[in-house]
Scaffold this active site. Structure first.
Site, PDB file in Angstrom:
ATOM      1  N   LYS A  89       1.121  -1.291   0.172  1.00  0.00           N
ATOM      2  CA  LYS A  89      -0.026  -0.034   0.077  1.00  0.00           C
ATOM      3  C   LYS A  89       0.785   1.226   0.001  1.00  0.00           C
ATOM      4  O   LYS A  89       1.422   1.689   0.895  1.00  0.00           O
ATOM      5  CB  LYS A  89      -0.850   0.169   1.351  1.00  0.00           C
ATOM      6  CG  LYS A  89      -2.033   1.140   0.951  1.00  0.00           C
ATOM      7  CD  LYS A  89      -2.547   1.667   2.138  1.00  0.00           C
ATOM      8  CE  LYS A  89      -1.929   2.957   2.787  1.00  0.00           C
ATOM      9  NZ  LYS A  89      -1.663   3.946   2.045  1.00  0.00           N
ATOM     10  N   GLY A 129       2.166   3.980  13.797  1.00  0.00           N
ATOM     11  CA  GLY A 129       2.806   2.562  14.211  1.00  0.00           C
ATOM     12  C   GLY A 129       2.053   1.989  15.286  1.00  0.00           C
ATOM     13  O   GLY A 129       1.945   0.796  15.355  1.00  0.00           O
ATOM     14  N   GLU A 140       9.486   1.147  11.018  1.00  0.00           N
ATOM     15  CA  GLU A 140      10.466   2.147  10.968  1.00  0.00           C
ATOM     16  C   GLU A 140       9.743   3.503  11.228  1.00  0.00           C
ATOM     17  O   GLU A 140       9.053   4.056  10.215  1.00  0.00           O
ATOM     18  CB  GLU A 140      11.393   2.062   9.678  1.00  0.00           C
ATOM     19  CG  GLU A 140      12.469   2.842   9.705  1.00  0.00           C
ATOM     20  CD  GLU A 140      12.302   4.185   9.041  1.00  0.00           C
ATOM     21  OE1 GLU A 140      12.229   5.314   9.543  1.00  0.00           O
ATOM     22  OE2 GLU A 140      12.395   4.288   7.526  1.00  0.00           O
ATOM     23  N   CYS A 144      25.264  19.455   7.326  1.00  0.00           N
ATOM     24  CA  CYS A 144      23.883  19.834   8.180  1.00  0.00           C
ATOM     25  C   CYS A 144      22.795  20.227   7.330  1.00  0.00           C
ATOM     26  O   CYS A 144      21.745  20.250   7.847  1.00  0.00           O
ATOM     27  CB  CYS A 144      24.415  20.911   9.006  1.00  0.00           C
ATOM     28  SG  CYS A 144      24.247  22.656   8.474  1.00  0.00           S
TER      29      CYS A 144
END
Length: 491
Positions: free
Chosen positions: A194, A252, A270, A292
């Site tokens: 998905k 999650g 993750e 950075c």
């Protein structure tokens, strides 16, 4: 825009959008309409205009896709063929992707706002590397011989776990598709993917190429749709054996809950990150400035802090924002209106919380979802812009004195996805590496990914690993086989 090189007004397009060839669901080797016939719009974030209407899958469509994947696993060739043969087909799949690299990169540019130049030179080549890595690993999956205490002979088998559900995010549509599917294919699994509702187009193209490569029908299925419907149905489906999810920590939790309440399917997550980048006094300031660019929570030691702030501001002001098809552009748009407004709200929040807006902070152009590169200074650890994942061009710069303070600040987050260290001192690098609780540490580099290097988080950044041989393990079951040894002098 004042002080910024910004051409994100949508007035000039450097390349016409690619032809959209695939907008339906891909189930059992065929492109099909959704059961309901419903569609939803996918939007070009560079212009805010509709690219195409794609089929919207819901529970009924997930059922059909899972049924196809289950049939392909229980009775099909893919899990039963040799690893060598699977690897050969996966290599052909990679070759076809390479032949279509321009079109795939263009799809991710028009659908996700990804820079076309980066897609062609970085993202899609990385996808090829991932797929070929796991094609080479497919015939190297094996168990071990066991030395048992009794009069028995034992060994283990590594067997594919079964039907896998992959739920992938919008930030790296191509990379995530191949990062999830490649190790599962090598293991012999079948799957339902998905894609994010914001970025479904390249996933459908990959499904088309997979079939052309000879991956059997039902092995890869793609269902476009929304998390609350298609994603939820996939996570709670009783015939799905494992879920691999990349996305927010909040979602999650819902994935884990659905897995627990259904068939206790295995889950790998993750999730979010607020990865620190720690720059020490002995660093080359120019190199640190280049590194950075990808950071959002940057700690700079006090000896070089003022110089670093000055150079970071100069760099941000010269950063070119605009059309992702323009080869001179360094930053494209945010993926959709929701994310665009979310990032701007965090910028306002940073100002409200008392951080100093060094540069940027505004919409860029009058069309599309562009935002100026934004830097805050005087940021405190407790501020939300320092604690929460923003997923936009917003950097928080903070000062530290000692290595102990840097470690403490770096760990002052509920996340633990990754971290960066910039220093010439090996002892400093080693000490910080062992002390920071994160799944990946980059030393004198940042965002350095490789198919052989596992990636995943500590703490609320999730569990399980993508990439490397570790990724294959989550798509395998361990089976122990024991037989008696009769009248043998050897044990």
């Amino acid at each position: 825009m004042e002080n910024h090189r910004c051409n994100g007004d949508g007035k000039e397009s450097f390349k016409p959008p690619p032809e959209i060839k695939f907008t339906k669901l891909f189930v059992n080797g065929q492109f099909v309409d959704s059961v309901s016939g419903k569609t939803f719009e996918t939007v070009n974030p560079a212009t805010s205009e509709v690219i195409a209407k794609v089929a919207e899958g819901v529970e009924a469509d997930i059922d059909l896709a899972v049924k196809a994947a289950r049939e392909a696993f229980d009775h099909g060739r893919w899990p039963r063929m040799s690893g060598f043969e699977r690897g050969r087909i996966m290599s052909k799949f990679a070759d076809l992707i390479e032949q279509n690299i321009d079109e795939l990169a263009a799809l991710d540019s028009v659908d996700a706002g990804k820079l076309l130049a980066s897609g062609k030179t970085v993202d899609i080549p990385h996808c090829l590397h991932i797929l070929r890595y796991y094609a080479g690993a497919a015939d190297k999956i094996h168990g071990e011989t066991l030395k048992l205490a009794g009069e028995y002979q034992g060994y283990t088998l590594l067997e594919p776990i079964g039907v896998v559900g992959h739920i992938i995010p919008w930030n790296y549509p191509s990379t995530m598709f191949l990062m999830k599917s490649s190790p599962a294919l090598a293991a012999g699994c079948t799957m339902v993917v998905k894609p994010a509702e914001q970025t479904p187009l390249s996933a459908l193209f990959y499904a088309h190429l997979a079939k052309q490569a000879g991956i059997p029908d039902g092995v890869i299925n793609v269902v476009n749709g929304f998390g609350a419907t298609a994603g939820a149905a996939l996570c709670s489906h009783m015939d799905v054996d494992a879920i691999s999810f990349t996305g927010s920590t909040e979602t999650g939790r819902l994935v884990m809950e659905a897995a627990a309440k259904s068939n206790l399917k295995t889950v790998s997550l993750e999730l979010g990150g607020k990865s620190p980048l720690i720059i020490f006094d002995d660093a080359d300031v120019d190199m640190a400035g280049e590194i950075c660019v990808a950071g959002s929570r940057v700690y700079v030691q006090e000896g070089i802090y003022d110089e670093f702030v000055r150079k970071a501001a100069e760099s941000a002001k010269s950063w070119v924002v605009g059309d992702p098809f323009d080869p001179n552009v360094q930053q494209g748009p945010q993926v959709d209106k929701t994310q665009f407004e979310r990032v701007l709200s965090y910028i306002e929040l940073g100002k409200t919380e008392g951080a100093t807006l060094l540069t940027g902070g505004r919409r860029c152009g009058d069309k599309g979802y562009y935002i100026e590169p934004t830097i805050f200074t005087d940021v405190k650890e407790e501020m939300r812009i320092a604690q929460e994942e923003i997923f936009g061009p917003v950097m928080s710069l903070m000062k530290f004195k000692t290595i102990e303070e840097a470690i403490e600040k770096a760990n002052a987050t509920r996340y633990g996805l990754a971290a960066g260290i910039v220093t010439k001192d090996l002892n400093t690098a080693n000490r910080v590496t062992r002390s920071v609780r994160a799944g990946t540490i980059w030393i004198n580099c940042y965002f350095a990914f490789d198919p052989g290097c596992p990636f995943g988080g500590y703490k609320m950044s999730g569990f399980g690993r993508d990439l490397g041989m570790h990724a294959i393990n989550k798509y395998l079951q361990v089976k122990s086989v024991v037989t008696p040894l009769h009248s043998s002098p050897w044990l």
